[in-house]
Scaffold this active site. Structure first.
Site, PDB file in Angstrom:
ATOM      1  N   GLU A 179       0.813  -1.216   0.000  1.00  0.00           N
ATOM      2  CA  GLU A 179       0.000   0.000   0.000  1.00  0.00           C
ATOM      3  C   GLU A 179       0.851   1.273   0.000  1.00  0.00           C
ATOM      4  O   GLU A 179       0.455   2.275  -0.590  1.00  0.00           O
ATOM      5  CB  GLU A 179      -0.927   0.013   1.221  1.00  0.00           C
ATOM      6  CG  GLU A 179      -2.080  -0.975   1.151  1.00  0.00           C
ATOM      7  CD  GLU A 179      -1.740  -2.322   1.749  1.00  0.00           C
ATOM      8  OE1 GLU A 179      -2.628  -3.174   1.858  1.00  0.00           O
ATOM      9  OE2 GLU A 179      -0.561  -2.516   2.095  1.00  0.00           O
ATOM     10  N   GLN A 242     -10.062  -5.053  11.953  1.00  0.00           N
ATOM     11  CA  GLN A 242      -9.387  -4.109  11.051  1.00  0.00           C
ATOM     12  C   GLN A 242     -10.006  -2.702  11.095  1.00  0.00           C
ATOM     13  O   GLN A 242      -9.937  -1.958  10.113  1.00  0.00           O
ATOM     14  CB  GLN A 242      -9.373  -4.635   9.609  1.00  0.00           C
ATOM     15  CG  GLN A 242      -8.430  -5.815   9.415  1.00  0.00           C
ATOM     16  CD  GLN A 242      -8.204  -6.165   7.963  1.00  0.00           C
ATOM     17  OE1 GLN A 242      -9.005  -5.811   7.090  1.00  0.00           O
ATOM     18  NE2 GLN A 242      -7.123  -6.871   7.692  1.00  0.00           N
ATOM     19  N   LYS A 291     -17.863   0.268   4.633  1.00  0.00           N
ATOM     20  CA  LYS A 291     -18.203  -0.787   3.673  1.00  0.00           C
ATOM     21  C   LYS A 291     -19.654  -0.701   3.204  1.00  0.00           C
ATOM     22  O   LYS A 291     -19.940  -0.849   2.015  1.00  0.00           O
ATOM     23  CB  LYS A 291     -17.939  -2.145   4.317  1.00  0.00           C
ATOM     24  CG  LYS A 291     -18.038  -3.321   3.367  1.00  0.00           C
ATOM     25  CD  LYS A 291     -17.599  -4.607   4.033  1.00  0.00           C
ATOM     26  CE  LYS A 291     -17.650  -5.772   3.040  1.00  0.00           C
ATOM     27  NZ  LYS A 291     -17.178  -7.036   3.673  1.00  0.00           N
ATOM     28  N   MET A 621      24.628   8.317   3.306  1.00  0.00           N
ATOM     29  CA  MET A 621      24.574   9.580   4.023  1.00  0.00           C
ATOM     30  C   MET A 621      24.761   9.376   5.526  1.00  0.00           C
ATOM     31  O   MET A 621      25.377  10.205   6.210  1.00  0.00           O
ATOM     32  CB  MET A 621      23.248  10.289   3.742  1.00  0.00           C
ATOM     33  CG  MET A 621      23.201  11.727   4.202  1.00  0.00           C
ATOM     34  SD  MET A 621      24.468  12.767   3.404  1.00  0.00           S
ATOM     35  CE  MET A 621      23.747  13.009   1.788  1.00  0.00           C
TER      36      MET A 621
END
Length: 735
Positions: A179, A242, A291, A621
């Site tokens: 994602e 979730q 949903k 770095m």
């Protein structure tokens, strides 16, 4: 046989109606009603008009739209017997034929047209659709045909609707492997094309994986729409499976955010979000959709457009008249002798590069750019001094410290640019032009602040300069400006950027034919000067900023947040926006491993991306800072142990791979890698302990730079040997 044919016809007519939208692969047709179209003869009925006011009633006919139309002169519903009569008449007309058999009458297709405004929508064009349908309908009407995402449980209603829209070729979804990569791909799509990037993710971990990408877009002011799934509204606040408050998590990272609780508002919310993301100071906007909202039916669906948001809903970005401030800025320019333009990413966002170039060419003012401002002005031009700041050029940093007028356009005085804030442009009068009023004077006190769209403000500058009272600006070669230009040109000549190991003096050839990272990046620009370049974060990012000469919207790099793993997904977004352009991703071995799974996305869609890995086996770095400030205590910055074989990894994904470690082979190898249309991964094994110079150390002014491990500059512009200075200081302390 006849019955089977009829059922097929009926099924086709019951399929989804897409309002005569246009596919993303075709041009929008000009739909016009035919003048000679046959019209149905409607039996004339007396229609009575009633006022909307509950206190008035009338039997007279009016032509005004302020009255309701009814079939009867009585207020309220018809009697039951009268309603049954009307229903029976309708049924006889629609379902009876000459043979008196009950067969459904085939309706002729009515020609539909695009709706230009919400006021043009009639009752005939209102359909029974779902929230997911409203989502994709609004995206298409807004000109968005590419989205990035990853499916999951809470967002499945949207992905189910997406199946039909992709089947009709209205929109194309690109499946990423993580994602976070979806947000970076949408970010890269937006940076390269100037349009709004869109990404999808499900609730819970899918939504939290987006946070880094949202923050990257927010700090760099990139327009983006982030759509997340959520548990059903009946489960909100119950710690359901979730469930996560992504609205609250991202509240400080987004420009605006929504939680959609009813499907009928979804079209308007999405149109508003697209408008908000693009206008004013751009930024990401989050839309959280439960949903059940995606499945909920809309009884009266009305499409919504950007024009509806702008005209009907009243969204505006109003700015006060800035003419007085512009005249004051012109007066300051008239009395200055060492003007300098400091250009940020706001110039690219406002599409003001043409106006900026006209201003620079006409009046011969030197220019320096930030990391996000690369490409706003031609970097090959003699007036361009390069990037300024911590790893900026010597000429740019010296110019900032010695100018008497600094005009900052679309920049925010970031700490990586300013260094020690008190000494930044300490001799200059500062004029700050920006679309965000909050940035004026936030980090550095300014003399004149001009708020508004940069493109319009620069246009006003050019118009006012044409007037007779400003004729003094027609002499760009006057002595003061000429002397200043010669001084900046001298700094560019005395302190060039050189690809040499560990020193700031030219060498005939590198020792033992060792490959230098600066040489790799410089050669890329020579072979492909017009390519779109994406970078990750670290030493290779700074070398790419120093040595590449990019055009407008062809430099994609995470500047504000400094996100490792940004380069590869951003290259995917740029490749979707411009499939025929050369896309080059310059990355480091450490940054590449942050999102290396996106090789699967590149392989699936066969994207034209060339990946150049600058492999020095370190977090470059981090190692440089540990060497410089922490007495070479290299704590967990070495990446050689556990590093993958990049050539085998590329072959596992079906991508061609190359390898080089010699300076003498780099041109031939790069030319081979950058040719062709297929994706290629090239690993360049470079000198391990090479540092990125020039470098402004923290708490020092921009004019105090380290040119190498041994050489540095003073605020007066003198080059000194750091080791000798340390020895002399130690001797003085002993005395």
């Amino acid at each position: 046989m006849k019955r089977k044919k009829m059922t097929k016809i009926n099924k086709t007519k019951r399929s989804k109606q897409f309002f005569n939208l246009v596919t993303y692969s075709e041009k929008k047709p000009n739909i016009e009603r035919e003048e000679n179209e046959k019209k149905e003869k409607i039996k004339h009925e007396d229609i009575y008009y009633f006022s909307k006011s509950s206190y008035r009633n009338t039997y007279k006919k009016y032509s005004s739209d302020k009255f309701f139309k009814r079939r009867t002169s009585k207020r309220g519903e018809l009697d039951r017997e009268e309603r049954l009569k009307i229903a029976l008449q309708k049924a006889q007309k629609e379902f009876t034929n000459k043979d008196h058999k009950v067969t459904k009458k085939e309706h002729t297709k009515k020609k539909t047209t695009f709706f230009k405004n919400i006021n043009e929508i009639n009752q005939e064009t209102l359909y029974l659709q779902t929230g997911a349908f409203a989502l994709f309908d609004t995206l298409i009407r807004s000109g968005i045909h590419s989205v990035f995402g990853y499916p999951g449980g809470a967002i499945l209603p949207i992905y189910d609707e997406l199946f039909f829209w992709e089947e009709k070729k209205f929109i194309k979804h690109y499946l990423v492997r993580h994602e976070q990569a979806a947000t970076h791909a949408a970010d890269g799509f937006s940076r390269s094309s100037g349009q709004v990037g869109v990404c999808f993710a499900t609730s819970g971990p899918g939504a939290t994986n987006l946070v880094t990408g949202i923050a990257t877009a927010s700090l760099d002011s990139i327009p983006m729409i982030v759509i997340t799934g959520q548990v059903g509204t009946q489960f909100l606040g119950t710690d359901a499976f979730q469930e996560i408050d992504i609205y609250g998590i991202t509240l400080s990272l987004v420009k605006h955010s929504y939680v959609v609780l009813e499907s009928r508002f979804l079209s308007q919310i999405l149109a508003e979000a697209i408008y908000v993301a693009q206008n004013g100071r751009p930024g990401p906007v989050l839309i959280d959709i439960p949903k059940n909202v995606g499945l909920e039916k809309i009884k009266r669906f009305t499409p919504c457009y950007g024009t509806t948001v702008h005209k009907v809903l009243g969204w505006r970005y109003k700015v006060k008249n800035q003419l007085d401030n512009i005249r004051m800025a012109l007066h300051r320019l008239s009395v200055s002798s060492k003007p300098l333009l400091y250009i940020g990413g706001g110039v690219i966002s406002s599409k003001a590069t043409r106006e900026l170039s006209e201003l620079i060419y006409r009046y011969k003012i030197p220019v320096t750019t930030t990391l996000t401002g690369k490409g706003a002005f031609d970097e090959d031009n003699r007036l361009c001094l390069g990037m300024l700041g911590m790893h900026g050029t010597v000429a740019a940093n010296f110019s900032i410290s010695n100018c008497d007028l600094l005009i900052a356009i679309g920049a925010r005085f970031d700490d990586r640019v300013t260094g020690k804030l008190q000494d930044f442009a300490c001799k200059a009068f500062i004029i700050h032009i920006d679309v965000d009023e909050a940035e004026i004077g936030k980090n550095k006190n300014v003399g004149i602040g001009i708020v508004g769209d940069i493109k319009k403000i620069l246009q006003k500058f050019l118009v006012l300069m044409e007037r007779p009272e400003h004729k003094w600006l027609e002499k760009p070669l006057r002595e003061e400006f000429q002397n200043w230009y010669e001084q900046t040109a001298e700094w560019k000549h005395d302190f060039p950027l050189l690809a040499v190991p560990g020193d700031y003096s030219p060498l005939p050839q590198t020792i033992d034919d060792v490959l230098l990272p600066q040489t790799v990046i410089k050669t890329i620009t020579e072979i492909k000067p017009y390519a779109i370049i994406t970078t990750d974060v670290g030493q290779h990012q700074m070398w790419a900023a120093q040595y590449t000469k990019c055009k407008r919207r062809k430099w994609l790099s995470s500047a504000g947040l400094g996100t490792m793993g940004f380069g590869l997904p951003a290259a995917i977004g740029a490749a979707i926006a411009y499939p025929k352009e050369d896309i080059i991703c310059i990355t480091g071995d450490s940054s590449f491993q942050m999102n290396l799974q996106e090789l699967g996305t590149i392989s699936k869609y066969n994207l034209r991306i060339k990946i150049i890995i600058i492999n020095n086996h370190w977090q470059g770095m981090v190692r440089q800072w540990q060497e410089t400030f922490y007495e070479s205590r290299y704590s967990h910055s070495n990446m050689s142990e556990g590093a993958p074989k990049f050539d085998i990894l590329a072959k596992a994904y079906g991508i061609r791979s190359l390898y080089t470690e010699r300076q003498s082979e780099i041109w031939r190898t790069l030319r081979d890698a950058l040719e062709g249309l297929d994706p290629v991964l090239l690993e360049c094994n470079v000198l391990e302990d090479e540092n990125c110079y020039p470098m402004v150390e923290p708490s020092k002014s921009n004019s105090e730079m380290s040119l190498s491990r041994e050489l540095s500059t003073t605020p007066e512009g003198l080059v000194i040997n750091k080791e000798k200075e340390r020895v002399e200081l130690s001797l003085e302390e002993d005395k």
